[in-house]
Write an enzyme that holds these catalytic residues in place. Structure first.
Site, short mmCIF file in Angstrom:
data_model
loop_
_atom_site.label_atom_id
_atom_site.label_comp_id
_atom_site.label_asym_id
_atom_site.label_seq_id
_atom_site.Cartn_x
_atom_site.Cartn_y
_atom_site.Cartn_z
N GLU A 59 0.83 -1.20 0.00
CA GLU A 59 0.00 0.00 0.00
C GLU A 59 0.87 1.26 0.00
O GLU A 59 0.58 2.22 -0.71
CB GLU A 59 -0.94 0.02 1.21
CG GLU A 59 -1.91 -1.14 1.26
CD GLU A 59 -1.38 -2.37 2.01
OE1 GLU A 59 -2.22 -3.15 2.49
OE2 GLU A 59 -0.14 -2.55 2.13
N CYS A 78 -0.58 1.13 7.38
CA CYS A 78 -1.11 1.38 6.04
C CYS A 78 -2.54 1.90 6.10
O CYS A 78 -2.95 2.71 5.26
CB CYS A 78 -1.01 0.14 5.17
SG CYS A 78 0.70 -0.14 4.62
#
Length: 130
Positions: free
Chosen positions: A52, A86
């Site tokens: 991510e 993330c």
């Protein structure tokens, strides 16, 4: 190509010689472009980067700052959610209603809004002096 397909394709390029847990992520920017990232491990474990984070970096490098949608995929028994760090990174650039598809390489998927993944998110307003 769907976001999940883009995440699947980049997952194959992940560098995960230590965990063998390859992850791919794809972000649809508000500009309509798709940005991908894969996890990159390092022998000094905390120095690795998540898929991510790589996709977000590619998006920012292209000049986009708004995430419209996200897909994450891994070879996992259940659809893999982003880690806590993330989730915070995604929340920085995605609105609370932006959707994230979490998938497995076997085809199982689940969807959620970013706000469902990180309720009570820390935002810039928390840093205002009032």
């Amino acid at each position: 190509m769907s976001l999940t397909e883009a995440a699947r394709a980049v997952r194959d390029r992940a560098y995960a010689p230590y965990s063998n847990f390859k992850v791919g992520a794809a972000i649809l920017g508000a500009n309509g472009k798709v940005y991908v990232g894969c996890n990159v491990e390092n022998v000094a474990y905390p120095e690795g980067t998540c898929a991510e984070a790589g996709a977000i970096a590619a998006m920012i490098a292209d000049g986009e700052t708004v995430i419209a949608e996200v897909a994450v995929i891994a070879d996992s028994p259940d659809p893999v959610p982003p880690c806590g760090g993330c989730r915070q990174k995604l929340a920085e650039f995605a609105g609370p209603l932006a959707q994230i598809t979490m998938a497995t390489t076997d085809g199982a998927e689940t969807r959620a809004a970013i706000a469902d993944l990180i309720p009570g998110v820390f935002v810039r307003a928390h840093m205002d002096k009032g």
